[in-house]
Write a protein that holds these residues in place. Structure first.
Motif, PDB file in Angstrom:
ATOM      1  N   HIS A   1      -6.873 -12.033 -10.822  1.00 15.54           N
ATOM      2  CA  HIS A   1      -7.064 -13.243 -10.010  1.00 15.54           C
ATOM      3  C   HIS A   1      -5.847 -14.178 -10.076  1.00 15.54           C
ATOM      4  O   HIS A   1      -5.704 -15.070  -9.244  1.00 15.54           O
ATOM      5  N   LEU A   2      -4.962 -13.969 -11.031  1.00 15.71           N
ATOM      6  CA  LEU A   2      -3.780 -14.814 -11.179  1.00 15.71           C
ATOM      7  C   LEU A   2      -2.626 -14.393 -10.266  1.00 15.71           C
ATOM      8  O   LEU A   2      -1.711 -15.176 -10.037  1.00 15.71           O
ATOM      9  N   TYR A   3      -2.687 -13.172  -9.753  1.00 15.02           N
ATOM     10  CA  TYR A   3      -1.591 -12.620  -8.959  1.00 15.02           C
ATOM     11  C   TYR A   3      -1.790 -12.865  -7.471  1.00 15.02           C
ATOM     12  O   TYR A   3      -2.918 -12.853  -6.985  1.00 15.02           O
ATOM     13  N   PRO A   4      -0.687 -13.020  -6.728  1.00 15.75           N
ATOM     14  CA  PRO A   4      -0.797 -13.088  -5.268  1.00 15.75           C
ATOM     15  C   PRO A   4      -1.411 -11.780  -4.732  1.00 15.75           C
ATOM     16  O   PRO A   4      -1.277 -10.726  -5.362  1.00 15.75           O
ATOM     17  N   PRO A   5      -2.063 -11.829  -3.570  1.00 15.77           N
ATOM     18  CA  PRO A   5      -2.732 -10.642  -3.030  1.00 15.77           C
ATOM     19  C   PRO A   5      -1.852  -9.399  -2.930  1.00 15.77           C
ATOM     20  O   PRO A   5      -2.305  -8.294  -3.241  1.00 15.77           O
ATOM     21  N   VAL A   6      -0.618  -9.536  -2.514  1.00 19.16           N
ATOM     22  CA  VAL A   6       0.225  -8.343  -2.356  1.00 19.16           C
ATOM     23  C   VAL A   6       0.588  -7.735  -3.715  1.00 19.16           C
ATOM     24  O   VAL A   6       0.715  -6.517  -3.841  1.00 19.16           O
ATOM     25  N   ILE A   7       0.702  -8.540  -4.749  1.00 18.28           N
ATOM     26  CA  ILE A   7       0.923  -8.008  -6.107  1.00 18.28           C
ATOM     27  C   ILE A   7      -0.333  -7.252  -6.549  1.00 18.28           C
ATOM     28  O   ILE A   7      -0.254  -6.159  -7.112  1.00 18.28           O
ATOM     29  N   ARG A   8      -1.498  -7.828  -6.283  1.00 14.64           N
ATOM     30  CA  ARG A   8      -2.756  -7.135  -6.608  1.00 14.64           C
ATOM     31  C   ARG A   8      -2.845  -5.812  -5.851  1.00 14.64           C
ATOM     32  O   ARG A   8      -3.301  -4.803  -6.395  1.00 14.64           O
ATOM     33  N   LYS A   9      -2.398  -5.810  -4.605  1.00 12.56           N
ATOM     34  CA  LYS A   9      -2.422  -4.583  -3.804  1.00 12.56           C
ATOM     35  C   LYS A   9      -1.531  -3.514  -4.435  1.00 12.56           C
ATOM     36  O   LYS A   9      -1.906  -2.342  -4.519  1.00 12.56           O
ATOM     37  N   ALA A  10      -0.352  -3.903  -4.881  1.00 16.55           N
ATOM     38  CA  ALA A  10       0.553  -2.956  -5.540  1.00 16.55           C
ATOM     39  C   ALA A  10      -0.059  -2.427  -6.834  1.00 16.55           C
ATOM     40  O   ALA A  10      -0.016  -1.224  -7.107  1.00 16.55           O
ATOM     41  N   LEU A  11      -0.653  -3.303  -7.625  1.00 14.48           N
ATOM     42  CA  LEU A  11      -1.249  -2.880  -8.893  1.00 14.48           C
ATOM     43  C   LEU A  11      -2.482  -2.010  -8.654  1.00 14.48           C
ATOM     44  O   LEU A  11      -2.728  -1.058  -9.404  1.00 14.48           O
ATOM     45  N   ALA A  12      -3.234  -2.285  -7.600  1.00 11.67           N
ATOM     46  CA  ALA A  12      -4.373  -1.423  -7.255  1.00 11.67           C
ATOM     47  C   ALA A  12      -3.876  -0.043  -6.831  1.00 11.67           C
ATOM     48  O   ALA A  12      -4.483   0.982  -7.174  1.00 11.67           O
ATOM     49  N   PHE A  13      -2.752  -0.003  -6.108  1.00 15.42           N
ATOM     50  CA  PHE A  13      -2.151   1.279  -5.721  1.00 15.42           C
ATOM     51  C   PHE A  13      -1.754   2.068  -6.975  1.00 15.42           C
ATOM     52  O   PHE A  13      -1.991   3.267  -7.065  1.00 15.42           O
ATOM     53  N   ILE A  14      -1.164   1.378  -7.929  1.00 14.06           N
ATOM     54  CA  ILE A  14      -0.769   2.025  -9.184  1.00 14.06           C
ATOM     55  C   ILE A  14      -2.000   2.644  -9.852  1.00 14.06           C
ATOM     56  O   ILE A  14      -1.970   3.794 -10.268  1.00 14.06           O
ATOM     57  N   GLN A  15      -3.082   1.876  -9.932  1.00 13.36           N
ATOM     58  CA  GLN A  15      -4.280   2.355 -10.611  1.00 13.36           C
ATOM     59  C   GLN A  15      -4.948   3.515  -9.881  1.00 13.36           C
ATOM     60  O   GLN A  15      -5.548   4.371 -10.511  1.00 13.36           O
ATOM     61  N   SER A  16      -4.860   3.557  -8.570  1.00 17.83           N
ATOM     62  CA  SER A  16      -5.567   4.586  -7.808  1.00 17.83           C
ATOM     63  C   SER A  16      -4.732   5.844  -7.563  1.00 17.83           C
ATOM     64  O   SER A  16      -5.233   6.801  -6.976  1.00 17.83           O
ATOM     65  N   THR A  17      -3.496   5.841  -8.005  1.00 15.95           N
ATOM     66  CA  THR A  17      -2.596   6.974  -7.733  1.00 15.95           C
ATOM     67  C   THR A  17      -2.594   7.971  -8.880  1.00 15.95           C
ATOM     68  O   THR A  17      -2.522   7.583 -10.044  1.00 15.95           O
ATOM     69  N   ASP A  18      -2.678   9.241  -8.529  1.00 14.96           N
ATOM     70  CA  ASP A  18      -2.504  10.323  -9.502  1.00 14.96           C
ATOM     71  C   ASP A  18      -1.003  10.572  -9.596  1.00 14.96           C
ATOM     72  O   ASP A  18      -0.427  11.313  -8.799  1.00 14.96           O
ATOM     73  N   TRP A  19      -0.358   9.949 -10.555  1.00  7.89           N
ATOM     74  CA  TRP A  19       1.097  10.000 -10.658  1.00  7.89           C
ATOM     75  C   TRP A  19       1.601  11.404 -10.976  1.00  7.89           C
ATOM     76  O   TRP A  19       2.722  11.748 -10.618  1.00  7.89           O
ATOM     77  N   SER A  20       0.787  12.234 -11.623  1.00  5.55           N
ATOM     78  CA  SER A  20       1.220  13.598 -11.922  1.00  5.55           C
ATOM     79  C   SER A  20       1.337  14.425 -10.645  1.00  5.55           C
ATOM     80  O   SER A  20       2.079  15.401 -10.596  1.00  5.55           O
ATOM     81  N   ALA A  21       0.623  14.047  -9.603  1.00  4.79           N
ATOM     82  CA  ALA A  21       0.676  14.768  -8.329  1.00  4.79           C
ATOM     83  C   ALA A  21       1.604  14.093  -7.321  1.00  4.79           C
ATOM     84  O   ALA A  21       1.876  14.656  -6.255  1.00  4.79           O
ATOM     85  N   MET A  22       2.091  12.904  -7.632  1.00  3.00           N
ATOM     86  CA  MET A  22       2.935  12.143  -6.706  1.00  3.00           C
ATOM     87  C   MET A  22       4.394  12.557  -6.871  1.00  3.00           C
ATOM     88  O   MET A  22       4.966  12.416  -7.950  1.00  3.00           O
ATOM     89  N   PRO A  23       5.006  13.087  -5.798  1.00  5.93           N
ATOM     90  CA  PRO A  23       6.417  13.478  -5.910  1.00  5.93           C
ATOM     91  C   PRO A  23       7.324  12.245  -5.927  1.00  5.93           C
ATOM     92  O   PRO A  23       6.936  11.158  -5.494  1.00  5.93           O
ATOM     93  N   ASN A  24       8.517  12.438  -6.438  1.00 10.66           N
ATOM     94  CA  ASN A  24       9.515  11.381  -6.382  1.00 10.66           C
ATOM     95  C   ASN A  24       9.892  11.132  -4.932  1.00 10.66           C
ATOM     96  O   ASN A  24       9.830  12.033  -4.102  1.00 10.66           O
ATOM     97  N   GLY A  25      10.280   9.916  -4.642  1.00 12.63           N
ATOM     98  CA  GLY A  25      10.688   9.555  -3.282  1.00 12.63           C
ATOM     99  C   GLY A  25      10.107   8.216  -2.887  1.00 12.63           C
ATOM    100  O   GLY A  25       9.546   7.484  -3.700  1.00 12.63           O
ATOM    101  N   ARG A  26      10.219   7.951  -1.614  1.00 16.59           N
ATOM    102  CA  ARG A  26       9.771   6.657  -1.073  1.00 16.59           C
ATOM    103  C   ARG A  26       8.412   6.814  -0.405  1.00 16.59           C
ATOM    104  O   ARG A  26       8.178   7.764   0.339  1.00 16.59           O
ATOM    105  N   VAL A  27       7.543   5.830  -0.669  1.00 19.18           N
ATOM    106  CA  VAL A  27       6.238   5.763  -0.014  1.00 19.18           C
ATOM    107  C   VAL A  27       6.170   4.397   0.663  1.00 19.18           C
ATOM    108  O   VAL A  27       6.265   3.357  -0.007  1.00 19.18           O
ATOM    109  N   GLU A  28       6.016   4.407   1.981  1.00 21.24           N
ATOM    110  CA  GLU A  28       5.924   3.146   2.710  1.00 21.24           C
ATOM    111  C   GLU A  28       4.480   2.683   2.729  1.00 21.24           C
ATOM    112  O   GLU A  28       3.584   3.415   3.137  1.00 21.24           O
ATOM    113  N   LEU A  29       4.268   1.476   2.253  1.00 21.64           N
ATOM    114  CA  LEU A  29       2.945   0.873   2.251  1.00 21.64           C
ATOM    115  C   LEU A  29       2.770  -0.047   3.447  1.00 21.64           C
ATOM    116  O   LEU A  29       1.663  -0.236   3.932  1.00 21.64           O
ATOM    117  N   ASP A  30       3.877  -0.628   3.921  1.00 17.68           N
ATOM    118  CA  ASP A  30       3.908  -1.393   5.168  1.00 17.68           C
ATOM    119  C   ASP A  30       5.364  -1.461   5.649  1.00 17.68           C
ATOM    120  O   ASP A  30       5.971  -2.531   5.702  1.00 17.68           O
TER     121      ASP A  30
END
Length: 159
Positions: A14-43
Motif C-alpha cells: 500500500h506504500l508503493y505507487p500503483p505502477v511499482i505494485r504492478k511491477a512487483l506483482a509481475f515479479i511474484q506471478s512470473t515463473d523465472w525459471s521458465a522466463m528467457p532472458n530478453g525484453r518483455v514489454e508491459l506497456d
C-alpha cells in the motif's frame, strides 16, 4: 531510492505507487525459471523489463549511471550483486553523456553507499538517483536479474 524484499510485499504494498505494485506483482506471478532472458514489454516504451545475467566485478570496473526519463527497479532473480548509490550532486563529474540512451555515466562518486542485493530483493532508483549496478561482493560472481524501466510520466499518470 527504495530497498525492499518480496517477503514484505503484502505488508508494504500500500506504500508503493500503483505502477511499482504492478511491477512487483509481475515479479511474484512470473515463473523465472521458465522466463528467457530478453525484453518483455508491459506497456511499450513506457513500462518494460529487461531480463539478463551479469558477471559482477569490482566497483572500480563499473560505471555509475543516472537517468532522466526512467525509474528503474532492479530485482535479483538468483545470485547477488552490490549496487552502489548516491544522490546526484553538482560535484559529480560526468565521464560519458549518453542522453540519447537516457543515461549519464560517472566513474567517481562522492559519498557512495553500497547495498547488497540477494535473490528476492529489489531496489527502486528514481530519476537522478546515481547508481552503480553489477558490483561484486567480495569475489566476482553471477547474478540473474530483471530491470524494470518505468517512464516518469507514465508513473505519475498511473499513480
Amino acid at each position: 531510492m527504495i530497498f525492499g524484499d518480496l517477503k514484505d510485499f503484502e505488508r508494504e504494498q500500500h506504500l508503493y505507487p500503483p505502477v511499482i505494485r504492478k511491477a512487483l506483482a509481475f515479479i511474484q506471478s512470473t515463473d523465472w525459471s521458465a522466463m528467457p532472458n530478453g525484453r518483455v514489454e508491459l506497456d511499450g516504451e513506457l513500462f518494460y523489463v529487461n531480463i539478463g545475467e551479469v558477471q559482477t566485478t569490482d566497483a572500480s570496473e563499473r560505471k555509475a549511471e543516472r537517468h532522466f526519463r526512467y525509474t528503474d527497479i532492479h530485482y535479483i532473480i538468483e545470485g547477488e550483486e552490490i549496487i552502489g548509490f548516491t544522490r546526484n550532486a553538482k560535484e559529480l563529474v560526468i565521464t560519458q553523456d549518453l542522453s540519447d540512451q537516457d543515461a549519464l555515466l560517472y566513474n567517481e562518486l562522492n559519498n557512495e553507499t553500497h547495498l547488497k542485493l540477494r535473490a528476492g530483493e529489489f531496489i527502486v532508483t528514481l530519476p537522478h538517483d546515481v547508481h552503480r549496478p553489477g558490483c561484486a561482493n567480495e569475489q566476482p560472481g553471477y547474478a540473474r536479474k530483471a530491470i524494470f524501466k518505468i517512464d516518469t510520466n507514465y508513473m505519475l499518470n498511473r499513480s
